[in-house]
Design an enzyme around this catalytic site. Structure first.
Site, mmCIF file in Angstrom:
data_model
loop_
_atom_site.group_PDB
_atom_site.id
_atom_site.type_symbol
_atom_site.label_atom_id
_atom_site.label_comp_id
_atom_site.label_asym_id
_atom_site.label_seq_id
_atom_site.Cartn_x
_atom_site.Cartn_y
_atom_site.Cartn_z
ATOM 1 N N LYS A 1 52.420 -16.821 -46.792
ATOM 2 C CA LYS A 1 52.709 -15.477 -46.962
ATOM 3 C C LYS A 1 54.313 -15.477 -47.622
ATOM 4 C CE LYS A 1 49.538 -13.318 -44.230
ATOM 5 N NZ LYS A 1 48.834 -13.297 -43.015
ATOM 6 N N ASP B 1 51.127 -21.022 -35.310
ATOM 7 C CA ASP B 1 50.749 -20.470 -36.648
ATOM 8 C C ASP B 1 51.603 -19.463 -37.218
ATOM 9 O OD1 ASP B 1 49.560 -19.243 -38.877
ATOM 10 O OD2 ASP B 1 47.437 -18.744 -37.968
ATOM 11 N N TYR C 1 44.358 -14.119 -35.151
ATOM 12 C CA TYR C 1 43.916 -14.295 -36.386
ATOM 13 C C TYR C 1 44.396 -15.609 -37.097
ATOM 14 C CZ TYR C 1 41.651 -14.095 -41.179
ATOM 15 O OH TYR C 1 41.330 -14.010 -42.559
HETATM 16 C C1 LIG Z 1 47.241 -14.111 -43.174
HETATM 17 C C2 LIG Z 1 47.389 -14.962 -41.934
HETATM 18 C C3 LIG Z 1 46.494 -16.036 -42.006
HETATM 19 C C4 LIG Z 1 45.604 -16.540 -43.111
HETATM 20 O O1 LIG Z 1 46.352 -16.473 -44.349
HETATM 21 P P1 LIG Z 1 45.426 -16.527 -45.890
HETATM 22 O O2 LIG Z 1 46.567 -16.823 -46.907
HETATM 23 O O3 LIG Z 1 45.075 -15.218 -45.763
HETATM 24 O O4 LIG Z 1 44.340 -17.447 -45.677
HETATM 25 C C5 LIG Z 1 46.623 -17.064 -40.820
HETATM 26 N N1 LIG Z 1 47.169 -16.853 -39.931
HETATM 27 C C6 LIG Z 1 47.991 -15.861 -39.983
HETATM 28 C C7 LIG Z 1 48.725 -15.907 -38.482
HETATM 29 C C8 LIG Z 1 48.216 -14.892 -40.543
HETATM 30 O O5 LIG Z 1 48.900 -13.738 -40.614
#
Ligand SMILES: *Cc1c(COP(=O)(O)O)cnc(C)c1O
Length: 418
Positions: A267, A239, A144
């Protein structure tokens, strides 16, 4: 356990907010029952609207590496309040945060701050397309990357929980620019490059997956990602929105000794406030406006509150690098002696109890889980004051605020289910 207030808030919320929640996985659809509305949090504890207390294992889905209301983070936010909450002009702290990130993650030769992980991946891929002059992206099933249109193809997290393979509302033309391949599958990656290599702008992945539950990359998969992207002139995008400053101070790229072309963050770097960042090779990042012709902007980007909270977080981490060993030890203790019939995957302080005997290495194997049984397990923990992710296809997170007693209580709660 009394949940009267949460039930009332859910009923009221559902009339005005879709599902009563502002992000789908909060609604407990993966496990059933009433989502708990939270009143407050402190350290490793959550307290809901009815006054029930839980040991928190979601940590706001990752950011709370130091626990809730860490004093240094709070002090930084309070200090930021005294200078103003948004200027729409650059500030010294934004440069400091970028420098602090670069100190931990050397592949970040240049960095741009945004407001969420979604914005970070969306922007990183736009730059990758602008730099390479190519249109295709390779992603992996069950990963994701936020709710970016072209990346909501066979995505993990809430999409996996709700069983949505391809969301409505994404133009076919966008989805057609993305290939979703099985994670850890080197031959599939080789075939994709053999067929489309000249048109692939970027390969994006979670370098440790959290969003189909916790899944590690194999060494051969990582090596193939590096060599194939290099050979075909595609960019490798890590990511690290979840893994950055989580699995190690230098992220998964430090853990595996890989220097991606671009990386995305979110995060942890916001200390619990909304933030995101993308960065990497200077020649690629120099294509971002105003220096280059790839446009990307944000009214609240580099917001003083979020930047100050993040800076306090990253400074605390730099000064206390032993915290990753502590997290490792606590998480190892929690996950030791996995129950029969359960596969436990863990990388540092990220882990998942998969309700399957099959080793989980990709989305197919993750889907062998007994999700109904996971739902019963989740509610068993909740009744024992332990708040795990309310979905099988999510990682749980430990913080530095968890005590040995928290771990022991949780271990007992886990094993009393079996
Ligand atoms: C949480 C997450 C996202 C999205 O981040 P948001 O701040 O919720 O838009 C993208 N990539 C990864 C791997 C994530 O865990």
């Amino acid at each position: 356990m009394n949940t009267t207030k949460s039930e009332a808030l859910l009923a009221r919320g559902q009339k005005i907010v879709p599902g009563g929640v502002n992000s789908p996985v909060r609604a407990f659809r993966g496990v059933g029952g009433t989502p708990r509305f939270m009143a407050r949090a402190n350290g490793a504890r959550l307290t809901d609207a009815d006054g029930n207390e839980y040991i928190d294992f979601i940590g706001s889905w990752g950011p709370m590496l130091l626990g809730h209301r860490h004093p240094e983070v709070l002090a930084a936010i309070e200090d930021a309040l005294t200078i103003g909450t948004s200027f729409g002009a650059p500030t010294e702290r934004e440069i400091e945060l970028a420098e602090e990130m670069q100190d931990a993650v050397p592949s970040l030769e240049m960095i741009r701050l945004v407001n969420s992980g979604t914005e970070a991946t969306m922007s990183a891929l736009r730059v990758a397309r602008g730099f390479t002059g190519r249109e295709l992206t390779v992603k992996f099933e069950g990963c994701y990357h936020g709710h970016v249109d072209s990346l909501l193809v066979k995505a993990g997290s809430g999409m996996a929980t709700l069983g949505i393979a391809d969301t409505a509302g994404v133009p076919k033309a966008f989805a057609d620019t993305t290939f979703a391949l099985p994670y850890n599958d080197v031959p599939a990656l080789e075939r994709a490059f053999a067929a489309h290599g000249a048109n692939i702008a970027a390969v994006i992945l979670e370098p440790v997956v959290g969003n189909m539950g916790c899944v590690s990359p194999s060494r051969s998969f990582l090596d193939a990602l590096v060599s194939l992207t290099k050979a075909h002139g595609a960019l490798l995008v890590f990511d690290e929105v979840m893994t950055g400053f989580r699995v190690a101070r230098g992220g998964a790229q430090a853990l595996f000794g890989i220097r991606p072309d671009l990386s995305t963050f979110g995060k942890v770097i916001g200390g619990g406030l909304p933030i995101g960042a993308y960065g990497g090779r200077a020649d690629v990042m120099s294509r971002v406006a105003p220096v280059g012709n790839v446009y990307q902007a944000g009214t609240l980007s580099g917001n003083p509150l979020a930047v100050s909270a993040g800076l306090a977080m990253l400074r605390h981490i730099r000064a206390n690098q032993g915290l990753y060993d502590e997290l490792e030890n606590k998480a190892a203790a929690l996950c030791a002696g996995p129950p029969k019939g359960v596969t436990v995957n863990r990388v540092g302080s990220m882990f998942t109890f998969f309700f399957t005997e099959t080793p989980v290495t990709d989305f197919e194997t993750a889907k062998t889980c007994d999700t109904a049984r996971f739902g019963r397990f989740f509610h068993h923990l909740l009744a024992n004051g332990v708040y795990f992710p309310p979905a099988q296809f999510e990682a749980a997170f430990l913080s530095n605020a968890h005590t040995a007693a928290d771990i022991e209580h949780t271990r007992k709660a886990i094993h009393s289910f079996f």
